[in-house]
Design an enzyme around this catalytic site. Structure first.
Site, PDB file in Angstrom:
ATOM      1  N   GLU A  61       6.216  -3.015  -4.730  1.00 29.06           N
ATOM      2  CA  GLU A  61       5.780  -2.192  -3.592  1.00 29.06           C
ATOM      3  C   GLU A  61       4.437  -2.753  -3.172  1.00 29.06           C
ATOM      4  O   GLU A  61       3.443  -2.543  -3.862  1.00 29.06           O
ATOM      5  CB  GLU A  61       5.618  -0.733  -4.028  1.00 29.06           C
ATOM      6  CG  GLU A  61       6.890  -0.059  -4.459  1.00 29.06           C
ATOM      7  CD  GLU A  61       7.848   0.171  -3.303  1.00 29.06           C
ATOM      8  OE1 GLU A  61       7.383   0.368  -2.169  1.00 29.06           O
ATOM      9  OE2 GLU A  61       9.071   0.132  -3.540  1.00 29.06           O
ATOM     10  N   CYS A 108      -0.953   3.027   1.555  1.00 25.62           N
ATOM     11  CA  CYS A 108      -0.082   1.886   1.852  1.00 25.62           C
ATOM     12  C   CYS A 108       0.733   2.117   3.117  1.00 25.62           C
ATOM     13  O   CYS A 108       1.161   1.180   3.766  1.00 25.62           O
ATOM     14  CB  CYS A 108       0.849   1.622   0.676  1.00 25.62           C
ATOM     15  SG  CYS A 108       1.775   3.079   0.194  1.00 25.62           S
TER      16      CYS A 108
HETATM   17  P1  NAP Z   1      -4.086  -5.179  -6.533  1.00 28.15           P
HETATM   18  O1  NAP Z   1      -5.449  -5.735  -6.594  1.00 28.15           O
HETATM   19  O2  NAP Z   1      -2.982  -6.079  -6.167  1.00 28.15           O
HETATM   20  O3  NAP Z   1      -3.824  -4.513  -7.959  1.00 28.15           O
HETATM   21  C1  NAP Z   1      -2.676  -3.763  -8.195  1.00 28.15           C
HETATM   22  C2  NAP Z   1      -2.500  -3.579  -9.682  1.00 28.15           C
HETATM   23  O4  NAP Z   1      -2.196  -4.845 -10.267  1.00 28.15           O
HETATM   24  C3  NAP Z   1      -3.741  -3.072 -10.400  1.00 28.15           C
HETATM   25  O5  NAP Z   1      -3.352  -2.191 -11.432  1.00 28.15           O
HETATM   26  C4  NAP Z   1      -4.320  -4.341 -10.998  1.00 28.15           C
HETATM   27  O6  NAP Z   1      -5.110  -4.102 -12.129  1.00 28.15           O
HETATM   28  C5  NAP Z   1      -3.042  -5.041 -11.391  1.00 28.15           C
HETATM   29  N1  NAP Z   1      -3.169  -6.468 -11.642  1.00 28.15           N
HETATM   30  C6  NAP Z   1      -3.888  -7.379 -10.972  1.00 28.15           C
HETATM   31  N2  NAP Z   1      -3.711  -8.598 -11.511  1.00 28.15           N
HETATM   32  C7  NAP Z   1      -2.863  -8.434 -12.550  1.00 28.15           C
HETATM   33  C8  NAP Z   1      -2.308  -9.311 -13.536  1.00 28.15           C
HETATM   34  N3  NAP Z   1      -2.575 -10.611 -13.531  1.00 28.15           N
HETATM   35  N4  NAP Z   1      -1.483  -8.796 -14.471  1.00 28.15           N
HETATM   36  C9  NAP Z   1      -1.193  -7.473 -14.493  1.00 28.15           C
HETATM   37  N5  NAP Z   1      -1.697  -6.599 -13.596  1.00 28.15           N
HETATM   38  C10 NAP Z   1      -2.519  -7.073 -12.643  1.00 28.15           C
HETATM   39  O7  NAP Z   1      -4.021  -3.955  -5.510  1.00 28.15           O
HETATM   40  P2  NAP Z   1      -5.017  -2.727  -5.402  1.00 28.15           P
HETATM   41  O8  NAP Z   1      -6.294  -3.215  -4.802  1.00 28.15           O
HETATM   42  O9  NAP Z   1      -5.059  -1.947  -6.657  1.00 28.15           O
HETATM   43  O10 NAP Z   1      -4.252  -1.809  -4.352  1.00 28.15           O
HETATM   44  C11 NAP Z   1      -4.330  -1.960  -2.968  1.00 28.15           C
HETATM   45  C12 NAP Z   1      -3.081  -2.614  -2.428  1.00 28.15           C
HETATM   46  O11 NAP Z   1      -1.932  -1.912  -2.872  1.00 28.15           O
HETATM   47  C13 NAP Z   1      -3.022  -2.573  -0.924  1.00 28.15           C
HETATM   48  O12 NAP Z   1      -2.653  -3.843  -0.479  1.00 28.15           O
HETATM   49  C14 NAP Z   1      -1.928  -1.559  -0.625  1.00 28.15           C
HETATM   50  O13 NAP Z   1      -1.250  -1.775   0.576  1.00 28.15           O
HETATM   51  C15 NAP Z   1      -1.029  -1.711  -1.786  1.00 28.15           C
HETATM   52  N6  NAP Z   1      -0.269  -0.494  -2.027  1.00 28.15           N
HETATM   53  C16 NAP Z   1       1.081  -0.488  -1.799  1.00 28.15           C
HETATM   54  C17 NAP Z   1       1.818   0.660  -2.019  1.00 28.15           C
HETATM   55  C18 NAP Z   1       3.301   0.708  -1.793  1.00 28.15           C
HETATM   56  O14 NAP Z   1       3.911   1.679  -2.228  1.00 28.15           O
HETATM   57  N7  NAP Z   1       3.899  -0.256  -1.154  1.00 28.15           N
HETATM   58  C19 NAP Z   1       1.182   1.826  -2.487  1.00 28.15           C
HETATM   59  C20 NAP Z   1      -0.181   1.780  -2.718  1.00 28.15           C
HETATM   60  C21 NAP Z   1      -0.898   0.622  -2.489  1.00 28.15           C
HETATM   61  P3  NAP Z   1      -6.718  -4.081 -12.029  1.00 28.15           P
HETATM   62  O15 NAP Z   1      -7.066  -2.967 -11.112  1.00 28.15           O
HETATM   63  O16 NAP Z   1      -7.114  -3.844 -13.435  1.00 28.15           O
HETATM   64  O17 NAP Z   1      -7.113  -5.421 -11.490  1.00 28.15           O
END
Ligand code: NAP
Length: 518
Positions: free
Chosen positions: A256, A295
């Site tokens: 997602e 999102c």
């Molecule tokens: P993100 O930076 O991509 O991180 C998402 C998750 O992935 C976090 O828990 C992060 O942990 C983890 N992560 C990062 N690198 C990883 C790795 N190498 N191995 C395992 N886990 C890893 O996104 P975000 O800043 O948290 O969220 C914002 C984004 O989410 C926006 O782009 C938004 O559009 C999207 N979003 C989409 C939806 C949907 O349902 N489609 C819903 C909500 C948000 P850490 O925080 O510890 O780095």
């Protein structure tokens, strides 16, 4: 200072790495820290498989639903405390905090009710059986059964409660234990919920583990019956999906990711009418609710060229009414973004948009000397095709008007420049216009919300992901599907085609009662 621990192998574990501070988004003060490291993830996965799988799979669907109901109850009981945590660590207003927390408990209840209606059998029937042989003696029937694996859930920072619990709801109904990893910047709320889960002993041993901070080599230990459900940016999603061990074992992955959601105003909508008013209200809500960190928030607003000036004036007037400030104050309608990293990203994103769009209101300047405050920012694209507008998700209170001709098919083509999205909303009382838009846009969009004078006053806002309707979208949005009633549960189940004697299949694996579609 609170240190967030992980809950693994039936106990709390304090990480060994250098701590990552979590901040109050209003004061910028460090309020907690996360420590990762020192976890034996092979053992964590084994623990879930050996204890969690049998604990859930010996229970009926209805009994698993009862676990979700109990979980919803213990979280709801601590609602006020959890709202305060969200206000501080997430920078959310009370209303935004409720959207996350009540959304989470509501989704748990929706799945508890769904599970209660499922058959008292350890499988679900998929569709009608069919004759395969010369006569009906040789028969075919599809069934869903639980997979003896574990679900790793990696969640985004913006919905620490709902993101974790909506995934858990589907996983638990399917009988699959979970390992939850929240987004670090707002992990305090998810951790408080983890504490409640553990303290109240609502879930059987081995069914729930919680990882604060890094997941280390966790994904290296997943096998063919396990799955990863990820929510976050498309960049991280693509990276995780390509993890060699997941590819090697065809571990199921649901992504997602981000989405440049669009609101489309059709030319027929009259100013001042219910549909037009709903259009304005929903755009403003999406831009400012959770400070635009949703999102499903509208990033692009398609407006017929000749109506751009009118829409800009009306949206500016509505946005001017939004009080931005301390999220703890009841008069505040929009708080800060959640973290320093978000603050920097959003401001840079607005600057990039300003290279291809005029600023109608707002801009990248910090609103206050302290706290992660950005103004609600509305821009107007100079060129409808500018790639920054369609490709660059600015994850904050920011949206861009894209002028278009008013033609439905052109609108859908412009929406498709986002390369796949979660939701688009269209506003029209012209059914032929709506039909043309939907047929062209549907393949590019996970959900299409349609507003017209007949239904708009009863409509739920387009930004809401509901347990009964699919959430997810193609392409850039990740290609995943969550929720949608039973559809979201099926990700955690295995569908198998059974072929054999009709009498046997019908007596042993036939539909004991109709399986609800959602
Ligand atoms: P993100 O930076 O991509 O991180 C998402 C998750 O992935 C976090 O828990 C992060 O942990 C983890 N992560 C990062 N690198 C990883 C790795 N190498 N191995 C395992 N886990 C890893 O996104 P975000 O800043 O948290 O969220 C914002 C984004 O989410 C926006 O782009 C938004 O559009 C999207 N979003 C989409 C939806 C949907 O349902 N489609 C819903 C909500 C948000 P850490 O925080 O510890 O780095």
């Amino acid at each position: 200072m609170q240190t967030l621990q992980s809950y693994v192998l039936g106990r709390w574990h304090t990480g060994t790495s250098t701590p990552t501070p979590l901040h109050d988004a209003h004061t910028e003060e460090a309020i907690a820290e996360v420590r990762s490291g020192g976890i034996d993830f092979a053992a964590v996965v084994r623990h879930a498989r050996e204890l969690g799988v049998p604990a859930l799979q010996k229970r009926s669907f209805a009994e698993r639903g009862a676990l979700l109901k109990a979980l919803s109850g213990v979280i709801h009981e601590k609602r006020e405390e959890l709202i305060s945590v969200s206000v501080s660590n997430g920078g959310t207003t009370r209303g935004d905090a409720k959207f996350d927390i009540d959304g989470a408990t509501g989704t748990l209840m929706a799945y508890a009710e769904l599970a209660a209606k499922l058959p008292q059998k350890p499988y679900l029937v998929d569709g009608e059986g069919l004759q395969l042989g010369r006569t009906a003696r040789f028969w075919g029937q599809h069934v869903w059964t639980s997979r003896p694996g574990v679900a790793v859930h990696v969640n985004a920072f913006n919905f620490p409660a709902w993101g974790m619990l909506e995934k858990m709801a589907c996983s638990f109904v399917a009988g699959v234990p979970v390992i939850e990893k929240p987004g670090t910047p707002t992990a305090l709320l998810a951790w408080k919920i983890a504490q409640l889960v553990v303290e109240k002993e609502v879930l059987p041993a081995g069914t729930y583990q919680f990882v604060a901070g890094s997941t280390g080599d966790l994904l290296e230990h997943l096998g063919p019956m396990d799955c990863l459900a990820f929510t976050g940016s498309s960049g991280t999603g693509a990276k995780l999906k390509a993890t060699p061990n997941l590819v090697k074992h065809n571990v199921r992955v649901n992504i997602e990711a981000d989405s440049l959601n669009a609101a489309v105003l059709a030319p027929d909508v009259e100013a001042g009418g219910p549909t037009y008013n709903a259009f304005l209200a929903n755009v403003v809500l999406d831009m400012t609710q959770k400070t635009g960190q949703k999102c499903t928030a509208v990033r692009r607003i398609l407006v017929p060229k000749e109506r751009v000036a009118e829409v800009v004036a009306d949206l500016k007037a509505e946005l001017a009414r939004i009080t931005v400030g301390n999220p703890a104050e009841s008069t505040t309608r929009m708080g800060p973004v959640a973290s320093r990293a978000q603050f920097d990203d959003v401001r840079k994103g607005i600057e990039r948009l300003q290279t291809v769009a005029e600023t109608a209101t707002g801009g990248p300047k910090p609103l206050h000397p302290k706290g992660f405050y950005v103004a609600p920012t509305l821009l107007v694209a100079k060129d409808a095709g500018a790639s920054v507008v369609h490709q660059d998700e600015v994850f904050g209170p920011c949206s861009t008007i894209v002028p278009y001709s008013g033609d439905a098919v052109e609108a859908a083509r412009i929406v498709a420049l986002g390369a796949g999205g979660l939701v688009s909303s269209c506003y029209s009382n012209d059914d032929a216009w709506v039909e043309a838009y939907v047929l062209q846009a549907a393949a590019w969009t996970g959900r299409i919300w349609i507003g017209n004078d007949k239904s708009v006053e009863q409509a739920l806002a387009p930004g809401m992901a509901l347990p009964w309707m699919l959430h997810g979208g193609p392409g850039r949005a990740g290609g995943g599907e969550e929720l949608g009633g039973l559809r979201g549960v099926q990700f955690y189940l295995q569908r198998t085609a059974l072929q054999g004697f009709k009498g046997l299949l019908e007596s042993r694996f036939g539909a004991p009662q109709a399986t609800p579609a959602s």
